[in-house]
Scaffold this active site. Structure first.
Site, PDB file in Angstrom:
ATOM      1  N   HIS A 124       0.834  -1.201   0.000  1.00 28.24           N
ATOM      2  CA  HIS A 124       0.000   0.000   0.000  1.00 28.24           C
ATOM      3  C   HIS A 124       0.870   1.253   0.000  1.00 28.24           C
ATOM      4  O   HIS A 124       2.033   1.227   0.383  1.00 28.24           O
ATOM      5  CB  HIS A 124      -0.900  -0.038   1.236  1.00 28.24           C
ATOM      6  N   CYS A 157      -2.443   3.884  -3.923  1.00 29.45           N
ATOM      7  CA  CYS A 157      -3.256   5.066  -3.622  1.00 29.45           C
ATOM      8  C   CYS A 157      -2.370   6.287  -3.401  1.00 29.45           C
ATOM      9  O   CYS A 157      -1.224   6.179  -2.956  1.00 29.45           O
ATOM     10  CB  CYS A 157      -4.104   4.815  -2.375  1.00 29.45           C
TER      11      CYS A 157
END
Length: 717
Positions: free
Chosen positions: A300, A349
């Protein structure tokens, strides 16, 4: 006719037992307690269909008590022997009667092994001798076994292997039997070291039983997430033992000749060596350096104040910049290598991390015209994944992998990927590719890597790289019916191979025919439902589909690094003749050796599928490059494809403001689930059956018990 020397003692007829032994058995049966005497033995023997005893037979045995030295038991044993009863059958009867004394008479009487075979490690090509000498009355016979199989011509006290081969390695045992009993030697383990380098040929003349290290560990230059495999090989008698050290300290689980770490971290760097020893001698291998760098990452990410951060899988919750890797810092390290191209493809992200208010002040980057950033999404937005059948793929990666091998300027290729992503209505308004570039010349992902330094290490690495990309040659198979099939091979990754088949010749009398491949080793990840498809895409292959011949059936084999033996499979041909309803079929077995990375024999060092996406054909991804102004370095801090590198799913991600969305994706015409990149961090892929071979025990006492018992039983039935 006499019994062959190597026949199992259990098949020996009672009539062949020595007279003193028969007399002793008769005495025990004559004076046995009720239920353990000769009448009970006669009843149990008579209940077996093969040995018939009439009332007259039993009466004659009973009348022997009237003779001065007559024995009913002696008469019964002689009668059973004349009618073909064997020693093993007698043992079964006595066991059922629980006659312990009689059983002891039949076991291990008179045999004593005075020389046991030794376990040893030897070089391929040497002369090996395993010895087992025993005494017994009147004489003994020998039979050698490798595991549970008899060794051909192995019926002498010395088993000589001249020259010894790699496939001779294993566990050996010798069965010694006399006319009335048998026993086994202890197990001897034979290790055979195969040295491909002819420079070691002089080692074959080593003094017998001399301890010598013949395979030295090699320096390693790895990146975080790679597998560390260190090997040390030695020969000697007694068999050598091993203990690995790092920075002067012994390593737990480091008592094998191969030391592995499936997924290295920075802490695994250091100085390694192996201490080799046996009861007589000891030696240390050469000391080598293991350097751990960072080039590939999967996990992530977020973005704060223009800086991108990659979140390690073991980051605390909540995480901050101090717990993460800053992309800009990594770019600075890459610039120091003066590479010709630095590419960052960030499939993660870029939302703000509300728990991190730190403003990093970074050193200024060099002004270089060789940097390309491909962000999976715009600043402040999320990146999404498509999930289907328990597998996940980032939207960015889904479209990127379809164009990854195109020989185009990297910015042109990314523009086309952005256009492809724009056609997916599922992510419109939610995710769009952002490209930043400072290129001033044409640079492509397919550009070959150029080096200015040709060190011995780099030459060895290049040779190993070349060996890991050798494909089997295309072949033609002729079937009895006259059909000819072409079998071709292509590499998608260094551990992923495509097999394609097509009919090249068909006799006119055959109406239709179809060929397909099957029966692959269990080591490989091959889904039969996705094999023998009409297009490469149906097998899950996209990267090389444009280069494959058309009108074939395609099968995709992955995880070749797990292949322990040669790749052997079956080609099946089904065909029909006009006017005949039945379908005819023929089969041919094909052996293509060890293709691609299987040739390096790395299966023992991997406990995951780290090579699934890190090793790519056509030299696309390189974990090690020499310093050069024209060297290309690729960096993919994106989520791995399923079944790839570890760390792909982050269990502690709590990216704020996330929402879950379920929609039907029309990208490939199938129903799928769309989720934010940070949401699937808690996703756990389904458990898979491990393809890693389970190491056999080094406890030869336990193995001796298990296999001796098995051998004894199998030979007595």
């Amino acid at each position: 006719m006499s019994e062959p020397p190597c026949s199992p003692p259990g098949s020996l007829p009672l009539s062949r037992l020595a007279e003193p032994l028969l007399r002793r058995l008769s005495e025990l049966l004559d004076r046995a307690a009720p239920g353990k005497g000769w009448r009970e033995l006669a009843q149990r023997a008579g209940s077996r269909g093969r040995v018939r005893l009439s009332p007259l037979d039993l009466e004659q045995c009973s009348l022997k008590v009237l003779e001065p030295e007559g024995s009913p038991s002696w008469s019964l044993l002689k009668l059973l022997g004349d009618r073909g009863c064997t020693v093993v059958e007698l043992v079964e009867f006595l066991q059922a009667m629980e006659h312990t004394e009689a059983l002891q008479c039949l076991s291990y009487s008179g045999i004593k092994i005075v020389v046991q075979p030794d376990s040893q490690a030897v070089l391929c090509g040497q002369v090996v001798k395993l010895c087992c000498w025993a005494t017994g009355h009147p004489f003994v016979h020998y039979q050698w076994f490798k595991q549970k199989k008899e060794v051909p011509h192995g019926n002498s006290p010395e088993l000589v292997l001249n020259p010894v081969k790699v496939n001779d390695a294993g566990f050996y045992i010798c069965r010694v039997n006399s006319e009335s009993s048998f026993t086994f030697s202890r197990w001897a383990r034979l290790e055979v070291c195969d040295l491909q380098d002819t420079a070691h040929g002089s080692l074959i003349s080593l003094p017998e039983k001399k301890l010598c290290i013949c395979i030295q560990p090699q320096p390693q230059n790895l990146t975080v997430g790679d597998a560390l495999v260190l090997e040390c090989g030695a020969v000697g008698n007694p068999i050598p033992q091993y203990q690995w050290f790092r920075n002067g300290f012994p390593l737990a689980n480091g008592n094998k000749n191969v030391y592995t770490v499936s997924c290295v971290d920075m802490e695994h760097g250091g100085t390694y060596w192996c201490h080799v020893f046996n009861d007589k001698e000891d030696q240390d291998s050469k000391k080598i350096e293991v350097i751990i760098g960072l080039l590939y990452y999967a996990g992530h990410g977020y973005e704060n104040y223009g800086n991108s951060f990659m979140v390690p899988i073991d980051a605390p919750n909540p995480y901050r910049s101090a717990n993460c890797l800053c992309v800009q810092n990594i770019l600075k390290l890459m610039q120091e290598k003066e590479t010709g191209l630095n590419v960052f493809l960030l499939d993660m992200c870029r939302k703000r991390n509300e728990y991190d208010d730190t403003i990093l002040i970074l050193d200024a980057l060099k002004v270089t015209a060789n940097i390309v950033f491909g962000y999976a999404t715009c600043q402040g937005a999320e990146a999404f994944e498509i999930q289907q059948l328990g597998l996940a793929n980032g939207i960015f990666m889904k479209f990127l992998k379809e164009r990854l091998l195109e020989d185009k300027k990297i910015t042109v290729l990314l523009d086309e990927v952005a256009e492809d992503m724009g056609k997916c209505h599922l992510t419109k308004g939610k995710q769009a590719l952002e490209i930043r570039s400072s290129l001033s010349e044409k640079r492509a992902l397919s550009d070959p890597i150029q080096q200015t330094i040709s060190s011995a290490e780099s030459m060895a690495r290049n040779l190993q790289w070349a060996k890991a990309h050798e494909l089997p040659e295309s072949m033609y198979l002729e079937f009895k019916c006259g059909v000819q099939i072409q079998l071709g091979f292509a590499a998608e990754f260094s551990n992923v191979m495509i097999i394609y088949t097509r009919i090249v010749k068909k006799p006119p009398e055959i109406l239709v025919c179809r060929a397909y491949v099957t029966d692959f080793p269990l080591d490989l990840d091959v889904d039969p439902k996705e094999a023998n498809k009409g297009t490469p895409e149906e097998t899950g292959s996209y990267l090389v589909s444009k280069d494959l011949p058309k009108h074939c059936l395609y099968t995709r084999l992955s995880s070749l690094q797990k292949l322990k033996e040669h790749l052997i499979f079956t080609v099946c041909l089904h065909y029909e003749y006009p006017g005949i309803e039945d379908t005819m079929d023929e089969r041919k077995e094909v052996n293509v050796g060890k293709p691609l990375i299987a040739k390096l024999g790395l299966h023992h060092g991997f406990r995951n599928n780290c090579l699934q996406t890190c090793c790519v054909a056509n030299n696309l991804f390189h974990s090690q490059v020499e310093s050069s102004p024209v060297v290309t370095k690729y960096y993919f801090p994106s989520r791995c494809q399923p079944n790839s590198c570890p760390g792909a799913y982050h269990p502690n991600c709590t990216c704020p403001g996330s929402t879950r969305q379920l929609e039907a994706c029309s990208c490939s015409g199938t129903s799928r689930m769309l989720a934010s990149r940070h949401e699937v961090q808690n996703y756990s892929p389904p458990a898979e059956k491990s393809n890693v071979p389970i190491e056999t025990t080094d406890d030869t006492v336990e193995l001796e018990f298990l296999l001796s018992d098995s051998l004894g039983l199998s030979k007595q039935q």
